[in-house]
Design a protein around this motif. Structure first.
Motif, short mmCIF file in Angstrom:
data_model
loop_
_atom_site.label_atom_id
_atom_site.label_comp_id
_atom_site.label_asym_id
_atom_site.label_seq_id
_atom_site.Cartn_x
_atom_site.Cartn_y
_atom_site.Cartn_z
N UNK B 5 63.46 15.65 35.06
CA UNK B 5 64.38 16.79 35.06
C UNK B 5 63.65 18.11 35.36
N UNK B 6 64.29 18.91 36.19
CA UNK B 6 63.81 20.28 36.39
C UNK B 6 64.61 21.17 35.44
N UNK B 7 63.89 21.88 34.58
CA UNK B 7 64.56 22.71 33.58
C UNK B 7 64.09 24.16 33.72
N UNK B 8 64.79 25.07 33.05
CA UNK B 8 64.40 26.48 33.10
C UNK B 8 63.28 26.72 32.08
N UNK B 155 45.57 15.45 18.86
CA UNK B 155 46.84 15.30 19.59
C UNK B 155 47.78 16.47 19.34
N UNK B 156 48.81 16.56 20.17
CA UNK B 156 49.79 17.63 19.99
C UNK B 156 51.21 17.10 20.10
N UNK B 157 52.18 17.94 19.67
CA UNK B 157 53.59 17.58 19.84
C UNK B 157 54.06 17.89 21.24
N UNK B 158 53.57 19.01 21.78
CA UNK B 158 54.08 19.43 23.08
C UNK B 158 52.97 20.10 23.89
N UNK B 159 52.86 19.72 25.15
CA UNK B 159 51.88 20.35 26.05
C UNK B 159 52.64 21.22 27.05
N UNK B 160 52.18 22.45 27.18
CA UNK B 160 52.72 23.38 28.17
C UNK B 160 51.60 23.63 29.16
N UNK B 161 51.78 23.12 30.38
CA UNK B 161 50.68 23.17 31.34
C UNK B 161 51.14 23.79 32.66
N UNK B 162 50.15 24.09 33.51
CA UNK B 162 50.42 24.78 34.76
C UNK B 162 49.84 23.98 35.92
N UNK B 163 50.60 23.80 36.98
CA UNK B 163 50.10 23.11 38.17
C UNK B 163 50.42 23.93 39.41
N UNK B 164 49.66 23.67 40.46
CA UNK B 164 49.94 24.30 41.75
C UNK B 164 51.17 23.64 42.36
N UNK B 165 51.19 22.30 42.25
CA UNK B 165 52.25 21.55 42.92
C UNK B 165 52.67 20.35 42.07
N UNK B 166 53.98 20.12 42.01
CA UNK B 166 54.49 18.91 41.35
C UNK B 166 55.46 18.24 42.30
N UNK B 167 55.44 16.90 42.36
CA UNK B 167 56.55 16.24 43.06
C UNK B 167 57.62 15.90 42.02
N UNK B 168 58.79 15.49 42.48
CA UNK B 168 59.92 15.28 41.57
C UNK B 168 59.65 14.17 40.55
N UNK B 192 55.47 16.62 27.48
CA UNK B 192 54.65 17.39 28.42
C UNK B 192 55.56 18.12 29.41
N UNK B 193 55.42 19.44 29.43
CA UNK B 193 56.22 20.26 30.35
C UNK B 193 55.26 20.99 31.29
N UNK B 194 55.48 20.83 32.57
CA UNK B 194 54.63 21.50 33.55
C UNK B 194 55.40 22.62 34.23
N UNK B 195 54.71 23.76 34.36
CA UNK B 195 55.24 24.85 35.17
C UNK B 195 54.51 24.79 36.51
N UNK B 196 55.27 24.51 37.57
CA UNK B 196 54.66 24.28 38.88
C UNK B 196 55.04 25.41 39.84
N UNK B 197 54.06 25.83 40.63
CA UNK B 197 54.34 26.89 41.61
C UNK B 197 55.22 26.36 42.73
N UNK B 198 55.02 25.08 43.02
CA UNK B 198 55.79 24.47 44.11
C UNK B 198 56.28 23.09 43.66
N UNK B 199 57.54 22.80 43.88
CA UNK B 199 58.08 21.48 43.56
C UNK B 199 58.48 20.80 44.88
N UNK B 219 58.96 16.99 31.88
CA UNK B 219 59.86 18.01 32.43
C UNK B 219 59.09 18.92 33.39
N UNK B 220 59.83 19.46 34.35
CA UNK B 220 59.22 20.35 35.35
C UNK B 220 59.96 21.68 35.33
N UNK B 221 59.20 22.77 35.32
CA UNK B 221 59.76 24.12 35.40
C UNK B 221 59.25 24.76 36.69
#
Lengths: 220, 224
Positions: B5-8, B155-168, B192-199, B219-221
């Motif tokens: 899912x792509x989420x806000x 370990x963690x409950x939730x990872x908030x990470x950053x990527x240059x590119x994510x595929x769907x 795990x939620x990734x914030x990607x510059x490009x999807x 999830x992808x943002x």
């Protein structure tokens, strides 16, 4: 009468002369970073930066900064041809795994047992150790870079560190602005001195045990 | 391949619950999911535990606030587990006033503790910190004459990470030194939620170029 004048450049110049082509080197923030400016033209070292790169290049021209390309101090840098990037676990695998030939770090205190304190002054300054503890524990050779005396005139070289240690018994070489020392058998050994200072002056102005090495000479 | 899912950013922030252990990618702001951080500040979630390399760069005079710094300023964390706080005086202030607990961990040890948690290991043996304050309260193990500290997985409950590119599907590619802790944290958390510059579409990333496998990502943002 010799007057002590702080001289960070001579420290960086001398340290840069330790390296041979192919050496993998990690330079800490501040004075150690200056070392990169003085590596001889015929020597090619590979600079490792613990935030995840090999082949660290100079700062970019203004306007050419890349938000995704920084050094371990968060400052914009460039990557040289042949360089590469990796994650933090690989980066510290390189460091702890003995694949870094030299690490150069700044000093709050360094003692004749090779103990280094450079990350904390309890109650005053607690920035955290960052990567320093791993670098000192894992690198093949640890070079401590420091001015010889504090502004108060106190010796930065000690019999025994009073501050919390970054690592125990790991420092191999100390370079100050009066000379270069090795650390062996619980004593500093003066290997070279920098004019106008003399071995006698250095022994007198250092609050630690120093042996003047048999081959001790002036660095030119 | 299953699409993720792509989420806000706001929806991502809403998945962070009070009391969660949050792994936040980035190194002094480089490679940090800034959009999700901003949304999490707006959500006002507190009582969190932060696991990150540092607490970012905070300079009130220059109006500079990078990495986790906006969340630190918002007092989102009761516990802060990082290697460095020297570029964020607000963290030091909160520590000195007992407003948050700061646990300083050597950077390489932090990376390995996160990696261990995501790789099915109880912990790791490291020589880092032997003979220093870091060894206090930890088990020491001597192997072949060398002393190591036993450092537990983190370990963690939730990872908030950053990527240059994510595929769907959630396969990720990082940029340059923005990689840092991101791929490790992607393995170590329940969500795990990734914030990607490009999807991009599935198949648009060469499988040889993938840094983080899609199975780690939930999830992808889209980054702003």
């Amino acid at each position: 009468m010799i007057e002590y004048i702080e001289n960070k450049e001579i420290i960086a110049r001398r340290i840069a002369r330790f390296f041979a082509s192919g050496d993998v080197v990690n330079l800490g923030i501040g004075l150690p970073t200056m070392v990169g400016n003085f590596v001889p033209q015929d020597v090619t070292v590979i600079l490792q930066s613990e935030n995840g790169m090999m082949g660290l290049g100079p700062a970019p021209a203004k306007g050419d900064e890349d938000k995704d390309l920084t050094n371990a101090g968060g400052m914009p840098v460039t990557v040289l041809p042949g360089g590469c990037f990796f994650d933090s676990a690989t980066s510290f695998g390189i460091i702890r795994g003995g694949h870094v030939d030299y690490t150069v770090l700044g000093v709050l205190e360094v003692d004749q047992e090779g103990n280094l304190a450079n990350y904390k002054i309890p109650g005053k300054m607690v920035p955290g150790m960052g990567g320093a503890m791993d670098l000192v524990a894992g690198s093949k050779k640890v070079i401590a870079a420091t001015t010889h005396l504090e502004k108060t005139g106190a010796s930065k070289l000690k019999h025994r560190c009073a501050l919390p240690l970054t690592a125990a018994h790991e420092v191999d070489i100390v370079v100050t602005d009066v000379g270069y020392f090795t650390v062996k058998g619980g004593t500093f050994h003066l290997e070279e001195y920098f004019a106008p200072y003399t071995p006698e002056w250095i022994v007198e102005h250092t609050n630690a045990d120093i042996v003047v090495a048999p081959g001790c000479k002036e660095f030119k | 391949m299953i699409k993720k899912p792509i989420i806000s950013a706001a929806q991502a922030a809403a998945k962070v619950k009070p009391g969660d252990v949050v792994h936040l990618g980035g190194f002094l702001g480089c490679g940090c999911p800034d959009g999700i951080v901003k949304a999490l500040v707006a959500a006002g979630t507190s009582g969190l535990t932060l696991v990150a390399n540092d607490t970012g760069i905070y300079n009130e005079e220059k109006g500079r606030s990078s990495g986790p710094a906006p969340l630190i300023k918002a007092k989102a964390f009761k516990t802060i587990i990082v290697s460095h706080i020297g570029t964020n005086p607000e963290t030091q202030r909160q520590m000195n006033h007992g407003e948050s607990e700061v646990v300083l961990v050597p950077q390489g040890t932090l990376a390995e503790r996160v990696r261990a948690a995501g790789n099915g290991l109880g912990g790791v043996l490291t020589p880092t910190g032997v003979g220093t304050e870091v060894e206090e309260g930890k088990q020491k193990i001597v192997l072949k004459g060398k002393t190591y500290l036993l450092e537990e997985g983190l370990p963690g409950n939730i990872a908030l990470i950053k990527a240059k590119k994510a595929d769907r599907a959630g396969n990720l590619v990082y940029a340059k030194t923005a990689r840092n802790f991101n791929p490790l944290m992607a393995t170590a958390c329940e969500t795990v939620i990734v914030e990607a510059e490009e999807i991009v579409e599935i198949g648009d990333i060469d499988p040889d170029d993938v840094h983080t496998a899609s199975i780690f990502v939930d999830f992808i943002v889209q980054a702003e």
